[in-house]
Design a protein around this motif. Structure first.
Motif, PDB file in Angstrom:
ATOM      1  N   PRO A   1      -4.224   3.540 -12.267  1.00 17.62           N
ATOM      2  CA  PRO A   1      -5.435   2.745 -12.010  1.00 17.62           C
ATOM      3  C   PRO A   1      -5.540   1.554 -12.963  1.00 17.62           C
ATOM      4  CG  PRO A   1      -5.927   5.104 -12.121  1.00 17.62           C
ATOM      5  CD  PRO A   1      -4.531   4.929 -12.621  1.00 17.62           C
TER       6      PRO A   1
ATOM      7  N   ASN B   1       0.573   3.947  -8.885  1.00 17.82           N
ATOM      8  CA  ASN B   1      -0.547   4.892  -8.854  1.00 17.82           C
ATOM      9  C   ASN B   1      -1.391   4.834 -10.116  1.00 17.82           C
ATOM     10  OD1 ASN B   1       0.237   5.779  -6.367  1.00 17.82           O
ATOM     11  ND2 ASN B   1       1.411   7.505  -7.136  1.00 17.82           N
TER      12      ASN B   1
ATOM     13  N   VAL C   1       0.840  -1.191   0.000  1.00 17.30           N
ATOM     14  CA  VAL C   1       0.000   0.000   0.000  1.00 17.30           C
ATOM     15  C   VAL C   1       0.880   1.248   0.000  1.00 17.30           C
ATOM     16  CG1 VAL C   1      -1.773   1.282   1.220  1.00 17.30           C
ATOM     17  CG2 VAL C   1      -1.798  -1.214   1.257  1.00 17.30           C
TER      18      VAL C   1
ATOM     19  N   ASN D   1     -12.170   2.279 -10.031  1.00 10.71           N
ATOM     20  CA  ASN D   1     -12.210   3.023  -8.765  1.00 10.71           C
ATOM     21  C   ASN D   1     -12.451   2.143  -7.542  1.00 10.71           C
ATOM     22  OD1 ASN D   1     -11.783   5.616  -9.932  1.00 10.71           O
ATOM     23  ND2 ASN D   1     -13.913   5.604 -10.646  1.00 10.71           N
ATOM     24  N   ASP D   2     -12.544   0.834  -7.735  1.00  9.69           N
ATOM     25  CA  ASP D   2     -12.719  -0.062  -6.589  1.00  9.69           C
ATOM     26  C   ASP D   2     -11.434  -0.139  -5.767  1.00  9.69           C
ATOM     27  OD1 ASP D   2     -15.266  -0.580  -7.355  1.00  9.69           O
ATOM     28  OD2 ASP D   2     -14.856  -2.548  -8.231  1.00  9.69           O
ATOM     29  N   LYS D   3     -11.576  -0.185  -4.451  1.00  6.69           N
ATOM     30  CA  LYS D   3     -10.436  -0.360  -3.557  1.00  6.69           C
ATOM     31  C   LYS D   3     -10.553  -1.727  -2.887  1.00  6.69           C
ATOM     32  CE  LYS D   3      -9.070   3.874  -4.322  1.00  6.69           C
ATOM     33  NZ  LYS D   3      -7.874   4.143  -5.154  1.00  6.69           N
ATOM     34  N   ILE D   4      -9.822  -2.697  -3.395  1.00  2.00           N
ATOM     35  CA  ILE D   4      -9.845  -4.030  -2.785  1.00  2.00           C
ATOM     36  C   ILE D   4      -8.406  -4.507  -2.627  1.00  2.00           C
ATOM     37  CG2 ILE D   4     -12.076  -4.594  -3.790  1.00  2.00           C
ATOM     38  CD1 ILE D   4     -10.632  -6.418  -5.760  1.00  2.00           C
ATOM     39  N   SER D   5      -8.198  -5.388  -1.669  1.00  2.00           N
ATOM     40  CA  SER D   5      -6.850  -5.898  -1.430  1.00  2.00           C
ATOM     41  C   SER D   5      -6.438  -6.859  -2.535  1.00  2.00           C
ATOM     42  CB  SER D   5      -6.794  -6.626  -0.080  1.00  2.00           C
ATOM     43  OG  SER D   5      -7.555  -7.818  -0.133  1.00  2.00           O
TER      44      SER D   5
ATOM     45  N   LYS E   1     -12.861  -6.177 -10.637  1.00  2.00           N
ATOM     46  CA  LYS E   1     -12.410  -4.925 -10.020  1.00  2.00           C
ATOM     47  C   LYS E   1     -12.574  -3.806 -11.037  1.00  2.00           C
ATOM     48  CE  LYS E   1      -8.494  -2.256  -8.340  1.00  2.00           C
ATOM     49  NZ  LYS E   1      -8.873  -1.115  -9.213  1.00  2.00           N
TER      50      LYS E   1
END
Length: 624
Positions: free
Chosen positions: A497, A495, A163, A514-518, A511
């Motif tokens: 996308p 960075n 991250v 704009n999805d935020k998933i691990s 995904k």
């Protein structure tokens, strides 16, 4: 002080007196410093990076400055700034300059140590280049700062972090000597715990170390505990035993382990708690050592004893018996893994049936995720047999595959830095003020909100789309390949996308941009796909390209994983040129030629892969 205090022949000996092991690493670091080189250290937390460097600085008599790397670490925070109040009153004067850690280290001939180096912005990292190469800095309105001969830059980064991290430019990497520090041996970690805790209870120290080492390879954990976890577990266990008159119960061991480790491990599945993982590890280790039969454990000095039914002194025998059994068992599992791996290359269905004949095989392979070489062989085996395994075994295989894929990527690949930092007028989007530019505007225009100059981060214009063929012909190995590709893309894109979608005659987004998933969740979603149906490649290409364009992409990069078998929809060759570049990863199929034609038509590269081992090289070539 000598111009090169690192050449002191006694320096290594003095440093090694204060630490356990690490002789090779200390010699290497001191040699590089003595040769006038800057160093990049790579390793997980708790591998003595900062301890070694502090000792070297102390024993060589040079100042030590430590900086935490982050995206908000700007060049001016490293170099320093003029005091705004004094400048506004009396103008620029050298005595009003307040040096940052880089400037201080240069002036004093010290060591500048930057942790989490791969979290820094590219601009802040570039500020180091001239200091490292030319050994000087030109600071406007202050002058030239020349470094003393003993000045060095040492940076460190954690390979398991993803991250906010980024790829380090070749211009900077070229100016470093790189050294990897991994966890120390079991014997060295036992000695460290002995020294740090003062405990004389051998079985407790060994148990704590074994639990901590097991966290580093547990499939539910992205990152395990450092040796600090074992130290804390032993110290807490001693206090709990004191309350019971010298004995520990199973619940006491649970409590000591959970208190010590739950904050030091990184669970990759939100449905699993740290407490569950720690209990699972402790139970498995106690069973292997033969200690799960006892209700209480002596914590007396050096005595491995049990108190159940009045029996004493049997704990040690049980431990030795368990360890010998474990060693023999490991040899048998290693041999079986190799045999099944070879068989899976020619008969995957039969191999899956063979695996089902060994009921404990799948649970045993979880212990191999820490060994990268062995785990890649097992991953290949799982990939080829995945579609033929029963549901319960497939669940274990999926956990192992997720763990290995993430570790494989984090240990072999760094991310890519996104767009850089620019300086502009304050517009409400940033509160990181560029002091010097702001003062200039105040002098020129007067003090107002419009005169504030701030750092701004540019938006990424390149976007990626991973397009996964999930039709009936894309089972097993091909789905695991897609999961590995997605993990690499997630780490390497930085960075920039990206979106991930799977298709047959319909398109499913795993995904969106704009999805935020691990990464773990993304890998799990891919491994959960069921290959079925026909193949509409054209539709998938159009949907993927549209997703990037509506999110503002100016440069679109597609990565299509397919066997090239087009069985539905329009001719995909017509739509391949939609992407700036459409790369294709082809898997074994009689349609290989068509898959390659898609890459040519899409102005991209074509890679034909037959093994999991080949994937990282192909993806890195595409991304870099």
């Amino acid at each position: 002080m000598s111009e090169n205090p690192y050449e002191d022949p006694k320096l290594i000996e003095r440093v090694l007196k204060h630490i356990v092991g690490r002789e090779r690493e200390v010699r290497a670091i001191v040699a590089a410093l003595a040769a006038g080189k800057n160093i990049l250290l790579e390793g997980p937390p708790g591998t003595t990076k900062s301890t070694i460097l502090r000792l070297i600085a102390k024993e060589s008599g040079v100042p030590f400055y430590m900086v935490e790397g982050s995206a908000d670490l700007t060049p001016q925070k490293l170099i320093g700034t003029f005091n705004p109040a004094k400048v506004l009153q009396e103008g620029y004067k050298p005595e009003f300059f307040e040096p940052g850690p880089l400037t201080k280290a240069m002036i004093e001939g010290g060591i500048l140590y930057i942790e989490e180096f791969n979290r820094m912005s590219e601009e802040a990292a570039n500020a180091l280049i001239r200091a490292m190469e030319e050994r000087e800095l030109v600071i406007p309105r202050y002058g030239i700062v020349k470094a003393k001969p003993s000045f060095r830059v040492i940076c460190a980064m954690n390979p398991y972090d993803d991250v906010g991290t980024g790829r380090i430019s070749r211009a900077i990497m070229d100016r470093f000597c790189r050294l990897r520090l991994d966890y120390q041996s079991r014997e060295e970690e036992i000695r460290i715990v002995e020294l740090k805790t003062g405990s004389k209870c051998k079985w407790l120290i060994e148990l704590a170390v074994d639990v901590v080492r097991a966290t580093r390879r547990h499939p539910a954990l992205k990152m395990g505990s450092s040796i600090r976890g074992a130290i804390d577990m032993v110290l807490i266990a001693h206090k709990l035993a004191k309350f019971r008159g010298g004995y520990l119960t199973i619940n006491d061991l649970y409590d000591a382990a959970i208190l010590a480790l739950s904050s030091k491990i990184w669970v990759n599945n939100p449905e699993i708690t740290p407490e569950e993982v720690i209990k699972d590890i402790l139970n498995r280790i106690l069973r292997r050592k033969g200690l799960d039969l006892f209700e209480e454990f002596s914590i007396g000095e050096g005595k491995e004893e049990s108190s159940k039914d009045g029996e004493k002194g049997k704990g040690h025998d049980k431990i030795e018996e368990g360890l010998n059994s474990k060693a023999k068992h490991s040899e048998e599992i290693n041999k079986l893994i190799h045999e099944l791996s070879e068989l899976s290359k020619i008969a995957p269905r039969r191999t899956a049936l063979e695996i089902m004949h060994y009921p404990h095989f799948m649970s045993n392979i979880l212990d191999y995720s820490y060994d990268l070489k062995a785990s890649i062989e097992i991953l290949d085996l799982i990939a080829r047999t995945f579609s033929y395994l029963k549901e319960d075994l497939r669940s274990i295989a999926k956990k192992f595959a997720t763990e290995v894929i993430v570790k494989l990527v984090t240990e072999t690949l760094m991310g890519r830095l996104g767009k850089g930092i620019t300086i502009g007028r304050y517009d409400g989007s940033s509160d990181d003020i560029e002091i010097d530019k702001t003062i200039e505007k105040f002098v020129e225009e007067g003090m107002s909100i419009d005169s504030l100059m701030v750092y701004k981060r540019g938006k990424a214009e390149r976007m990626y789309a991973l397009i996964i063929d999930r039709s009936a012909s894309m089972g097993g190995f091909k789905i695991v390949l897609a999961a590995l590709t997605a993990a690499i893309l997630a780490y390497a894109s930085g960075n920039n996308p990206y979106t991930v979608l799977a298709f047959n005659t319909k398109v499913d987004f795993l995904k969106r941009v704009n999805d935020k998933i691990s990464v773990e969740e993304l890998v799990n979603r891919i491994l959960s796909l069921t290959p079925e149906g026909y193949t509409d490649i054209a539709r998938a290409i159009c949907e993927a390209h549209r997703e990037l364009i509506i999110n503002g992409a100016r440069e679109t990069i597609g990565i299509l994983i397919t066997d090239g078998e087009w069985t539905a929809g329009e001719n995909p060759l017509k739509y391949a040129p939609l992407f700036t570049k459409l790369h294709v990863i082809g898997v074994p199929s009689k349609w290989r030629g068509f898959a390659e034609a898609l890459a040519i038509r899409g102005h991209g590269k074509f890679y034909f892969v037959t093994s999991i081992r080949e994937v990282p090289t192909a993806i890195k070539s595409i991304l870099f």
